[in-house]
Design a protein around this motif. Sequence first.
Motif, PDB file in Angstrom:
ATOM      1  N   ASN A   1       0.831  -1.218   0.000  1.00 15.59           N
ATOM      2  CA  ASN A   1       0.000   0.000   0.000  1.00 15.59           C
ATOM      3  C   ASN A   1       0.858   1.257   0.000  1.00 15.59           C
ATOM      4  O   ASN A   1       0.633   2.182   0.784  1.00 15.59           O
TER       5      ASN A   1
ATOM      6  N   HIS B   1       0.859   3.654  -1.880  1.00 14.12           N
ATOM      7  CA  HIS B   1       0.104   4.867  -2.216  1.00 14.12           C
ATOM      8  C   HIS B   1      -0.295   5.658  -0.970  1.00 14.12           C
ATOM      9  O   HIS B   1      -0.523   6.876  -1.036  1.00 14.12           O
ATOM     10  N   LEU B   2      -0.367   4.998   0.186  1.00 16.28           N
ATOM     11  CA  LEU B   2      -0.753   5.692   1.418  1.00 16.28           C
ATOM     12  C   LEU B   2       0.265   6.759   1.806  1.00 16.28           C
ATOM     13  O   LEU B   2      -0.073   7.738   2.483  1.00 16.28           O
TER      14      LEU B   2
ATOM     15  N   ALA C   1      -0.487  -0.927   8.032  1.00 19.27           N
ATOM     16  CA  ALA C   1      -1.264  -0.327   6.943  1.00 19.27           C
ATOM     17  C   ALA C   1      -0.512  -0.406   5.624  1.00 19.27           C
ATOM     18  O   ALA C   1      -1.088  -0.727   4.575  1.00 19.27           O
TER      19      ALA C   1
ATOM     20  N   GLY D   1      -0.447  -4.042   4.476  1.00 19.93           N
ATOM     21  CA  GLY D   1      -1.751  -4.673   4.316  1.00 19.93           C
ATOM     22  C   GLY D   1      -1.921  -5.919   5.159  1.00 19.93           C
ATOM     23  O   GLY D   1      -2.604  -6.865   4.740  1.00 19.93           O
TER      24      GLY D   1
ATOM     25  N   PRO E   1     -12.219   6.872   6.660  1.00 18.47           N
ATOM     26  CA  PRO E   1     -12.455   6.638   5.239  1.00 18.47           C
ATOM     27  C   PRO E   1     -12.967   5.210   5.041  1.00 18.47           C
ATOM     28  O   PRO E   1     -12.999   4.406   5.980  1.00 18.47           O
ATOM     29  N   GLU E   2     -13.376   4.869   3.820  1.00 18.45           N
ATOM     30  CA  GLU E   2     -13.917   3.534   3.566  1.00 18.45           C
ATOM     31  C   GLU E   2     -12.821   2.475   3.584  1.00 18.45           C
ATOM     32  O   GLU E   2     -13.056   1.335   3.984  1.00 18.45           O
ATOM     33  N   ASP E   3     -11.620   2.818   3.143  1.00 19.67           N
ATOM     34  CA  ASP E   3     -10.517   1.869   3.082  1.00 19.67           C
ATOM     35  C   ASP E   3      -9.959   1.643   4.491  1.00 19.67           C
ATOM     36  O   ASP E   3      -9.447   2.574   5.117  1.00 19.67           O
ATOM     37  N   PRO E   4     -10.021   0.438   5.035  1.00 20.35           N
ATOM     38  CA  PRO E   4      -9.525   0.200   6.404  1.00 20.35           C
ATOM     39  C   PRO E   4      -8.022   0.441   6.542  1.00 20.35           C
ATOM     40  O   PRO E   4      -7.565   0.880   7.601  1.00 20.35           O
ATOM     41  N   ASN E   5      -7.262   0.166   5.501  1.00 20.17           N
ATOM     42  CA  ASN E   5      -5.820   0.425   5.566  1.00 20.17           C
ATOM     43  C   ASN E   5      -5.532   1.923   5.633  1.00 20.17           C
ATOM     44  O   ASN E   5      -4.636   2.362   6.361  1.00 20.17           O
ATOM     45  N   ALA E   6      -6.319   2.696   4.874  1.00 20.16           N
ATOM     46  CA  ALA E   6      -6.150   4.149   4.909  1.00 20.16           C
ATOM     47  C   ALA E   6      -6.534   4.692   6.287  1.00 20.16           C
ATOM     48  O   ALA E   6      -5.879   5.605   6.819  1.00 20.16           O
TER      49      ALA E   6
ATOM     50  N   TRP F   1      -3.780   3.884   8.635  1.00 18.11           N
ATOM     51  CA  TRP F   1      -2.651   4.788   8.350  1.00 18.11           C
ATOM     52  C   TRP F   1      -2.875   6.138   9.015  1.00 18.11           C
ATOM     53  O   TRP F   1      -1.956   6.706   9.614  1.00 18.11           O
TER      54      TRP F   1
END
Length: 681
Positions: A17, A19-20, A346, A349, A374-379, A382
């Motif tokens: 991930n 991109h985070l 995060a 993943g 946010p909807e993304d749990p990893n985001a 983070w």
Amino acid sequence: MKDATENTGNSVQRPANAHLMAMGHEDLRPLTDAFTEARTALRRLSESDDARYSKRAGILMRQLDMFEPNVTLVGQVKAGKTALTNVLVGSPGLLPSDVNPWTTVVTGLHLNSRTAPRGTKSEFSFFDHDEWNRLVQTGGRLGELAERAGTGDEVERIQAQIVKMRDQSKARLGASFELLLGKSHKYGYYDNALIERYVCMGETDENGMPLDNKQGRFADITKSAEIFIDMPEYPGSICLRDTPGVNDTFMVREQITIRSLRGSEICLVVLSAHQALNTTDMALVRLISNFEKRQIILYVNRIDELPNPSMQIPEIRESIMETLRSKNAPYDAEIVFGSAKWAETALTGSLNELSEESQAALFDWAEANNHIAPEDPNAFLWMLSGVPDLQRAINKRILEGSGKRLLENIRSRVANLTAEVAAERNARQAFAVTGEVKMSPAEMRAEVEKLAQGSMSELDGATERLRVDLRQRLDKLQGSFLRRATDALIAHLERNGEQDSWNYDATGLRVLLRSAYFQFAAQTKKEVAGVYDKSTNAILDLYTRALGEELPGLKITPPPMAQVPPPVVVGKTIALDLASSWWKKWWGKRRGIEAIAADYAGLIEAEVAAIIDELEKTQIADMFGSISSTMVEFLNEQREALMRLTEDGPAASEMHNFQVSSHATEEALGDVLTALDRVAA
């Protein structure tokens, strides 16, 4: 022996991930975009047929390329400082987090460096002979303190430990030991195994030899490590310096950390949520006390290990602030709470791999921060890790600090270059009409040299006065503190006898030294700016005389003032800070109030004098050197511009081409100013 170089492919894998890592950099992008636009316009100018403009454009481009704000991480042992560093550069597990106490390595991680050596991804430098010999012969700073205090048995113990380390290093490295000192190893790649070879001792057998011949092979003699990382998610360049702890046996780490902090834009202090700040961290507090609050960020790590972070974090925050307040440190510095472990989870993943305790803390902290979900749990994880907030705090200080200074510096130099182009065009047009110049080259050369010599003489005089004034003020403070400490000791001895324990807090001395230094810094800025302004006005007068009239809109901007570094050395450990066995032995070897007081006064005087000398010979000398070189560069640029005004202009038939070229140059410079002004607005 030449420096070793090895090139192989980069074996470090990007996290799932990655991109985070772009989160938290929104505010910085306008600055980096403006620098990119300015670089493009300057490149166009660097291709000009006029060598002078081309050269100046090249210098400004290099300034932009070299822009790399420094963030130095300091912190408690086991606070997770290295794990946080790994997360900030998007490479979990890159730097070894379990570093042996012998290790004294500062690791610089350069993100998106434009000035990295070609083909080099990692470079490891070794102590030179003088540095190594000083460590071996004196036992580092602690050995020097023990020697100064006259505790010979403690000196012998320290030196015995150093000799053991030296012998193990020689046995490990063999004949190459002496040859390696002062050298460096360079590689075209980096990975965890390579870095461990230089910064982590690893496991050893009963004789101190490494069980793995590669791991920790060079750790004893490695002074610094530089890793060059490409990270597209970060909009620009930055250097994160992961320092060793400041509580090592011989204070070598403290010395190295002080040197790193001296040139740092930001001091990032990593604490553990379990420890916050306690009495074992006073060396750390002493160092950060010398920064202004805007230069400090505190990241409280490991909140994932708290049973109830939503309730405990406010209490921890208040405890930290109270400790800093009581020690005259910037208690209102920004504090960010988070978890490097959550950030790593995060990025990779691997949320399902968190322990039950960590998950319970996560749910508690998530409920307290559900407004950002946010909807993304990893985001979300983070964001809860605090890393995006930490990045925003770092970027804010870059924008307000080194970014702003570079912006103003480039803008003023481009504005001066634009003024020079306009003045030269005006002079050439006048020559085309009259066929003569207002001042001969010889006259202008004499005037410029007179101005330059006068300006440098005035600047040197001002800085010397400032240096002498500061030294006198510091010496006076030293004498005053010495009298108070000695009087307090004598009163204690008369009241309690010679067998009672004794200590004297040096915090008051450090507060006075810092105050005197910051007053000196403010006065330096004022006086140097006055000299710069006076020289600039004299240059404008020469422009008017060379042109025969005042050119409307002509403005020359004085050079920028050099950054005044924080007086970090004031925070280094001195004898009064120690409560070790040798200090008690020192006390026990002296009999009689007069003898104890006299030796005590001599010890304090020597310790404080060492701080003042280092402050004067390093930071102040470097700052004055920077001020002087800035003035020299400014005068050289103006000398070249003014001399061109006295040259014969182009023939009338060539005026059209000259004007076209002149307007093209101004257009390129205007593009640079537009890009920079967009950010400044």
